[in-house]
Scaffold this motif. Structure first.
Motif, mmCIF file in Angstrom:
data_model
loop_
_atom_site.group_PDB
_atom_site.id
_atom_site.type_symbol
_atom_site.label_atom_id
_atom_site.label_comp_id
_atom_site.label_asym_id
_atom_site.label_seq_id
_atom_site.Cartn_x
_atom_site.Cartn_y
_atom_site.Cartn_z
ATOM 1 N N LEU A 92 -3.992 44.729 -39.514
ATOM 2 C CA LEU A 92 -3.001 45.257 -38.518
ATOM 3 C C LEU A 92 -3.201 44.632 -36.642
ATOM 4 C CD1 LEU A 92 -0.508 47.094 -38.876
ATOM 5 C CD2 LEU A 92 -1.818 48.948 -37.613
ATOM 6 N N ILE B 158 -2.042 40.984 -36.809
ATOM 7 C CA ILE B 158 -0.510 40.601 -36.675
ATOM 8 C C ILE B 158 0.414 41.766 -36.169
ATOM 9 C CG2 ILE B 158 -0.905 38.799 -38.876
ATOM 10 C CD1 ILE B 158 0.817 40.799 -40.479
ATOM 11 N N GLY B 159 -0.109 42.934 -36.129
ATOM 12 C CA GLY B 159 0.720 43.918 -35.447
ATOM 13 C C GLY B 159 1.253 43.918 -34.344
ATOM 14 N N ALA C 212 2.377 41.111 -32.798
ATOM 15 C CA ALA C 212 3.731 40.177 -32.938
ATOM 16 C C ALA C 212 4.651 41.067 -33.294
ATOM 17 C CB ALA C 212 3.428 39.240 -33.817
ATOM 18 N N ALA C 213 4.564 41.899 -34.402
ATOM 19 C CA ALA C 213 5.545 42.824 -35.118
ATOM 20 C C ALA C 213 6.008 43.786 -34.031
ATOM 21 C CB ALA C 213 5.205 43.393 -36.048
ATOM 22 N N THR D 23 6.107 43.144 -30.498
ATOM 23 C CA THR D 23 6.952 42.501 -29.525
ATOM 24 C C THR D 23 8.335 42.138 -30.305
ATOM 25 O OG1 THR D 23 4.784 41.569 -28.685
ATOM 26 C CG2 THR D 23 6.772 40.277 -28.380
ATOM 27 N N LEU D 24 8.368 41.489 -31.156
ATOM 28 C CA LEU D 24 9.604 41.412 -32.047
ATOM 29 C C LEU D 24 10.424 42.523 -32.135
ATOM 30 C CD1 LEU D 24 8.690 38.698 -34.269
ATOM 31 C CD2 LEU D 24 9.486 38.164 -32.366
ATOM 32 N N ALA D 25 9.890 43.671 -32.422
ATOM 33 C CA ALA D 25 10.929 44.928 -32.716
ATOM 34 C C ALA D 25 11.258 45.078 -31.456
ATOM 35 C CB ALA D 25 9.809 46.195 -33.145
ATOM 36 N N SER E 117 11.979 43.443 -28.803
ATOM 37 C CA SER E 117 12.818 42.381 -28.339
ATOM 38 C C SER E 117 14.359 42.492 -29.036
ATOM 39 C CB SER E 117 12.418 40.820 -28.757
ATOM 40 O OG SER E 117 12.669 40.616 -29.879
ATOM 41 N N HIS F 117 10.807 50.903 -34.872
ATOM 42 C CA HIS F 117 10.073 49.866 -35.806
ATOM 43 C C HIS F 117 8.648 49.519 -34.973
ATOM 44 C CE1 HIS F 117 14.020 49.073 -37.696
ATOM 45 N NE2 HIS F 117 13.045 48.152 -38.314
ATOM 46 N N VAL G 113 3.918 50.650 -35.657
ATOM 47 C CA VAL G 113 2.873 49.851 -35.434
ATOM 48 C C VAL G 113 2.029 50.301 -34.582
ATOM 49 C CG1 VAL G 113 2.258 47.187 -34.990
ATOM 50 C CG2 VAL G 113 4.255 47.654 -36.392
#
Lengths: 434, 434
Positions: free
Chosen positions: B401, B404-405, B407-408, B410-412, B414, B420, B424
């Motif tokens: 986590l 890679i957490g 990045a998830a 950040t994308l959520a 965006s 979401h 995380v």
């Protein structure tokens, strides 16, 4: 308030059945409109697409500006902040690494009768990905649709992404670039699906269309199915969390809300073996709903379709889960693997409390395009296989024909298909001559 | 007379395009009728099915006689002559041996970020196979639909096979028995599809429906798609033979006729690099058409949709074949493997002149349910995979986590999906506390 169910209650079966069969989506009947749009695009090509884009997206295009130019794409991509670019690249890399493992193997063998048999996988030549405009324009969906196609070896990969009033999402264009997309058309709706399926002067037809969309897009995909392949008609998203008492209620609450915030028709269900824990989660959801950005959407979804089900034990949880056949299933229990082994129908399983479903939406690696509305009973998430097809191979020798030809001839005769039988008989006769 | 094309002719492209786009099937629009039948079966269950069977099949049934009893099946099977029983058993065994190899593997691995990933295949719980009545009641189709389901591990396998005026085909019942079918209902048409999809008092609903049928069955399958899985909407059959001059014209003629005899809408095409050979085949077809049992059907198909195309060389043959994307492709040339390597779109390839397509219809092993009407561009024949679905698996650890957490998250953000991101973030915060 969501619905509270208790599996020991006398009316449980009826209430659970009602939950299973609740109609969450009331799609407008747009079929006639869509049929007219498809016919128009088939008849008038670019001119129809341009007029419809003017009408629905309030955007004036020419055949030359239907697609983003390479310079435009570069300029858009340059607008993406570094943190988001890095995150998207990490996501793309992880999604690719997962999907590469899905590539199936060709096979060829000769069996005891002397027949050489096998199969061979080949990619679809051209695929079109639909990316919705507006609120649901998700760069993550571009990666999830395009990367499996790219990994499959699809030669030509195009996107249709409407840009209402000319507003585009730079992250969508960056995601397209990262996943090997050749062309991005700024068109949407049924007209985009018609153009992808049938082609226009400017837009070459594709063989397969994937990606989510509104009711018009869904109806158009259903109509062009057969002329081209399609992925599935996606319904509203859903999550089922099975959690024991050893969880933070707030974690489970935001996991449930991460589906609810997608759409008022989304559904979030908690199954727990501890009624008090269920109440704590319900309270945590209410608290989060006071401040969540998308609290209106998430609140409506939770109120109308949310459910908290108390069960006797985890065996019962697995059994109910299999009846639900959820798109996303989180197993927040001590032995998640043991529980997962009892799950027979689910799109994706997230094992243990450190695996929130949102990881799977972006960077986990597995695809986030998953079967909704109980269709995990018979279908799978998007994969490399959706962009491949299998050709079977067979080669007979004279010896093999002697071994199995007579049975084919017998069956052909029993089905009154004389030419079928003759095609075997003529060859057998030749062998008997020799 | 079939159409004769020459790839060196000035008008070849136009003529070939006309061949590709010729509409071979003019299905009656039965959609409203089918919608009414489905609604009736949903509303009235057994009573509706029984009434409709009385009306369309002139057969009186009761809930108790909807299905063949075990005794009836035994009695029917006993009527099958030994030669046909042996042939059917040999076919079943060979089809099973081929399909067993299609079983896909589960996978599970831990990647460098510490994420455990994988997938698991599980069978559909219940499948229903439709077997048409009358002329097209083929026991071979029972094997081709039921055996992949059985190999996939489908628990409950049922057949709907109408028996107009009570006439049943003992070979169909024997094929059902050989391929592990649990129940055979003597009902057909849209009412059978509705009963399989929605269930009645007597007929339990299934999750997947496969098998060919008339326009009513096809329309019903399209309508229930989504509620259950379906295989495909099959169109009329077709064969493409690529043959050089070193072939017996009569063999090629009967191979072409073995598709033509199926249906007036079937299509048989020969591509050859030798115009004189093409003429010899045409003459051989005409001769066979004088005596063939089904000469009326085969003659109509050959006259309306048959084609003989002369090409410069086999490279050009491969190229045209890929544009046709044939259901069945026979390669009657010296180096069939070399030619096969150039084929990118075909349902099934038959290698060399000792491999008539009819072998594949019965005993070769590969499935004979194949993509028609150019859909081999994007789809495959029926297989074990059609009765399986894949669940993806992911398990995060705290370390994974951390990797890679972010990045998830950040994308959520965006995508403006706060919950979401929170799902995380809450976990990352917990780790940072510790």
């Amino acid at each position: 308030m969501p619905v509270f169910l208790d599996s020991t209650a006398a009316d449980f079966e009826a209430a659970f059945d009602a939950l299973l069969t609740a109609k969450r989506e009331d799609s407008p009947d747009v079929d006639d409109t869509v049929a007219a749009i498809i016919a128009d695009v088939r008849a008038r090509g670019d001119a129809a697409v341009i007029e419809l884009t003017e009408k629905f997206d309030r955007l004036s295009l020419t055949p030359e500006t239907l697609a983003f130019s390479p310079d435009e794409i570069e300029a858009e991509c340059a607008r993406v902040p570094a943190a988001e670019r890095d995150a998207l690249e990490q996501a793309a890399e992880r999604i690719r690494a997962y999907h590469v493992r899905q590539r199936p193997e060709d096979a060829r063998w000769t069996d005891p009768d002397g027949v050489t048999l096998g199969w061979r996988w080949t990619p679809v030549s051209a695929a079109g990905l639909y990316v919705p405009g507006g609120l649901a324009s998700y760069p993550s969906s571009v990666l999830m649709n395009a990367i499996p196609a790219q990994v499959a070896g699809v030669e030509r990969l195009v996107i249709c992404a409407p840009t209402p009033e000319g507003k585009s999402n730079p992250l969508v264009l960056l995601a397209a670039k990262l996943s090997g997309v050749d062309t991005v058309y700024r068109i949407g709706g049924a007209q985009a699906i018609a153009a992808l399926a049938h082609g226009t002067e400017t837009i070459r037809p594709v063989d397969k269309i994937t990606g989510p969309g509104n009711a018009f897009v869904a109806a158009a995909k259903r109509r062009v199915f057969g002329k081209v392949g399609i992925d599935m008609i996606a319904g509203p998203s859903e999550i089922l969390v099975i959690a024991d008492r050893d969880n933070d209620p707030d974690w489970v609450a935001v996991d449930l809300l991460s589906q609810a915030e997608h759409d008022e028709s989304a559904q979030s269900i908690l199954i727990t073996d501890d009624a008090a824990f269920g109440q704590s989660v319900a309270a945590a959801v209410e608290k989060r709903l006071q401040t969540l950005e998308r609290r209106v959407i998430a609140g409506a979804s939770w109120r109308d379709f949310g459910a908290i089900i108390t069960v006797r034990d985890l065996d019962e949880a697995a059994e109910l889960s299999n009846r639900i056949a959820p798109e996303h299933l989180e197993l927040c229990v001590a032995d998640a693997d043991a529980l997962a082994a009892r799950i027979t129908h689910a799109g994706a399983i997230f094992l243990g409390q450190w695996t929130p479903e949102a990881i799977g939406d972006y960077v986990g690696g597995p695809n986030h395009v998953l079967p909704t509305a109980r269709s995990a009973r018979f279908s799978s998430g998007l994969s490399v296989l959706d962009f491949l097809k299998r050709t079977t191979l067979a080669r007979m020798t004279p010896g093999a024909l002697r071994a199995i030809g007579p049975a084919a001839e017998t069956l052909a005769r029993s089905e009154s298909l004389e030419a079928h039988g003759l095609s075997v008989r003529l060859r057998l006769d030749k062998l008997n001559e020799g």
